[in-house]
Scaffold this active site. Structure first.
Site, PDB file in Angstrom:
ATOM      1  N   MET A 143      -7.978   6.147 -12.028  1.00 40.84           N
ATOM      2  CA  MET A 143      -7.600   4.755 -11.775  1.00 40.84           C
ATOM      3  C   MET A 143      -8.653   4.058 -10.920  1.00 40.84           C
ATOM      4  SD  MET A 143      -3.465   4.636 -11.220  1.00 40.84           S
ATOM      5  CE  MET A 143      -3.479   5.647  -9.749  1.00 40.84           C
ATOM      6  N   TYR A 149       6.596   8.669  -2.402  1.00 40.80           N
ATOM      7  CA  TYR A 149       5.195   8.732  -2.831  1.00 40.80           C
ATOM      8  C   TYR A 149       4.691  10.163  -3.010  1.00 40.80           C
ATOM      9  CZ  TYR A 149       0.144   7.581  -2.609  1.00 40.80           C
ATOM     10  OH  TYR A 149      -1.206   7.440  -2.855  1.00 40.80           O
ATOM     11  N   LYS A 208       0.808  -1.215   0.000  1.00 40.44           N
ATOM     12  CA  LYS A 208       0.000   0.000   0.000  1.00 40.44           C
ATOM     13  C   LYS A 208       0.847   1.273   0.000  1.00 40.44           C
ATOM     14  CE  LYS A 208      -3.712   0.056  -0.339  1.00 40.44           C
ATOM     15  NZ  LYS A 208      -4.468   0.028  -1.612  1.00 40.44           N
ATOM     16  N   ARG A 218      -8.591   3.533  -2.196  1.00 40.46           N
ATOM     17  CA  ARG A 218      -9.512   4.195  -1.290  1.00 40.46           C
ATOM     18  C   ARG A 218      -9.448   5.719  -1.413  1.00 40.46           C
ATOM     19  NH1 ARG A 218      -9.509   5.726   3.989  1.00 40.46           N
ATOM     20  NH2 ARG A 218      -7.248   5.493   3.953  1.00 40.46           N
ATOM     21  N   TRP A 220      -0.135   2.177  -8.570  1.00 42.41           N
ATOM     22  CA  TRP A 220       0.094   3.444  -9.257  1.00 42.41           C
ATOM     23  C   TRP A 220       1.299   3.357 -10.185  1.00 42.41           C
ATOM     24  CZ3 TRP A 220       0.762   8.636  -6.136  1.00 42.41           C
ATOM     25  CH2 TRP A 220       0.512   9.720  -6.975  1.00 42.41           C
ATOM     26  N   THR A 272       2.149   0.736  -5.172  1.00 41.46           N
ATOM     27  CA  THR A 272       2.478  -0.352  -6.094  1.00 41.46           C
ATOM     28  C   THR A 272       1.647  -0.288  -7.369  1.00 41.46           C
ATOM     29  OG1 THR A 272       2.458  -1.647  -4.043  1.00 41.46           O
ATOM     30  CG2 THR A 272       3.045  -2.799  -6.074  1.00 41.46           C
ATOM     31  N   HIS A 303       6.482  -7.316  -2.888  1.00 41.45           N
ATOM     32  CA  HIS A 303       6.541  -6.636  -1.596  1.00 41.45           C
ATOM     33  C   HIS A 303       7.685  -7.192  -0.745  1.00 41.45           C
ATOM     34  CE1 HIS A 303       2.937  -4.516  -2.455  1.00 41.45           C
ATOM     35  NE2 HIS A 303       2.106  -5.510  -2.250  1.00 41.45           N
ATOM     36  N   SER A 363      -3.602   3.062   5.127  1.00 38.93           N
ATOM     37  CA  SER A 363      -3.996   2.383   3.899  1.00 38.93           C
ATOM     38  C   SER A 363      -3.866   0.873   4.024  1.00 38.93           C
ATOM     39  CB  SER A 363      -3.134   2.889   2.735  1.00 38.93           C
ATOM     40  OG  SER A 363      -3.593   2.376   1.509  1.00 38.93           O
TER      41      SER A 363
END
Length: 309
Positions: free
Chosen positions: A248, A209, A65, A271, A70, A68, A123, A153
């Site tokens: 997305m 991020y 979260k 989310r 994206w 990944t 991961h 998340s």
């Protein structure tokens, strides 16, 4: 039924009209080479570790979260959006960019890819990445998200992913996150070990991020330079609209809504995607506890994150 026992992988993962009666029960964490793990990501470990990477493979690595999906979508569009537009509407992203360690397909999905390069996600902490990725000197993109938003998340993902360990309530999850007692282990260990590896390995591109959150277009030239792509500004502008979070989230080929192992009645897989949503979950006391914990565990790290924009 365990995931490794499911005979028809695609039928199991994809939603028809309702969830099947034999969905897997939630798994229990156990220590696996020093990392909290579940059988769904470790049962075929020998095959995972013996995976044969190719020199042009690109590995997308993240703590769960942390962006990944994206970055997977960004790379898929950069490489194949123009040459193979039909894949964008006919093949789910989780098939275009397979998950290396998921037991129900193990490495098979990655091995079956006919694209060049093969885009593969993981991961795994850096020390567990199959050695062939290093031997073949593959390019790797690591994405790190601030720990507060990452925790929130991940909590919601654990709630809606039906084979993940039961996350419990927010308060208990908060404690276990700080302790690293969750699937794939400590956020601190994960982001710092990949960051340390990047200092001696020039084929790792480390993305924070919030920098992507502030605008893909502004970052796209640097990313394309690392990848060796010569995409034009116009091409990158076209991609920008597709990789906006709201777009997305509505895209059924990207938003994981076709997976039966995720209960969208509990939460959306995609989310909010924001920087700063942690403020809607952390109490004042939790924020103070987190900051003290963070100060101790990150005192020797040069990584810098933003917690609001």
């Amino acid at each position: 039924m365990g995931l490794a026992q499911i005979p028809n992988v695609r039928a199991y993962w994809e939603v028809d009209t309702k969830y099947p009666k034999d969905l897997p029960s939630r798994e229990v964490l156990f220590d696996f080479h020093g990392v909290p793990m579940i059988h769904s990501f470790s049962a075929n470990w020998e095959k995972i570790q013996n995976f044969q990477a190719r020199p042009d493979d690109i590995l997308i690595a993240t703590y769960p979260k942390a962006g990944t999906t994206w970055v997977s979508y960004i790379l898929d569009l950069l490489y194949f959006g123009k040459t193979s537009p039909e894949r964008q509407t006919s093949i789910p992203l989780y098939e275009r960019v397979p998950f290396l360690e998921i037991t129900i397909s193990s490495t098979d999905s990655a091995e079956r890819l006919t694209t060049s390069p093969r885009l593969i996600k993981t991961h795994l902490p850096v020390q567990l990445v199959p050695k062939s990725f290093w031997e073949q000197n593959c390019k790797m993109i690591y994405v790190a998200r601030n720990a507060k938003d990452n925790m929130v998340s991940y909590f919601h993902m654990d709630r809606m992913t039906l084979f993940h360990p039961d996350p419990g309530d927010w308060s208990s999850y908060f404690k276990r996150f700080l302790e690293g007692n969750i699937l794939f282990g400590s956020w601190y260990d994960h982001v710092n070990s990949w960051w340390k590896k990047k200092q001696t390995h020039d084929k790792i591109h480390y993305i924070i991020y919030h920098i992507l959150f502030l605008g893909f277009l502004g970052y796209s030239e640097k990313l394309c330079c690392f990848l060796g792509l010569s995409s034009s500004l116009e091409e990158r502008k076209q991609i920008t609209g597709g990789v906006q979070f709201d777009n997305m989230k509505k895209n059924n080929m990207v938003n994981y809504s076709t997976l039966q192992v995720m209960d969208f009645k509990v939460s959306q897989f995609m989310r909010k995607g924001k920087v700063g949503d942690w403020k809607n979950h952390f109490t004042v006391a939790q924020n103070e506890e987190f900051d003290e914990n963070y100060k101790q565990k990150m005192k020797n790290s040069t990584l810098q994150f933003r917690y609001e924009v």
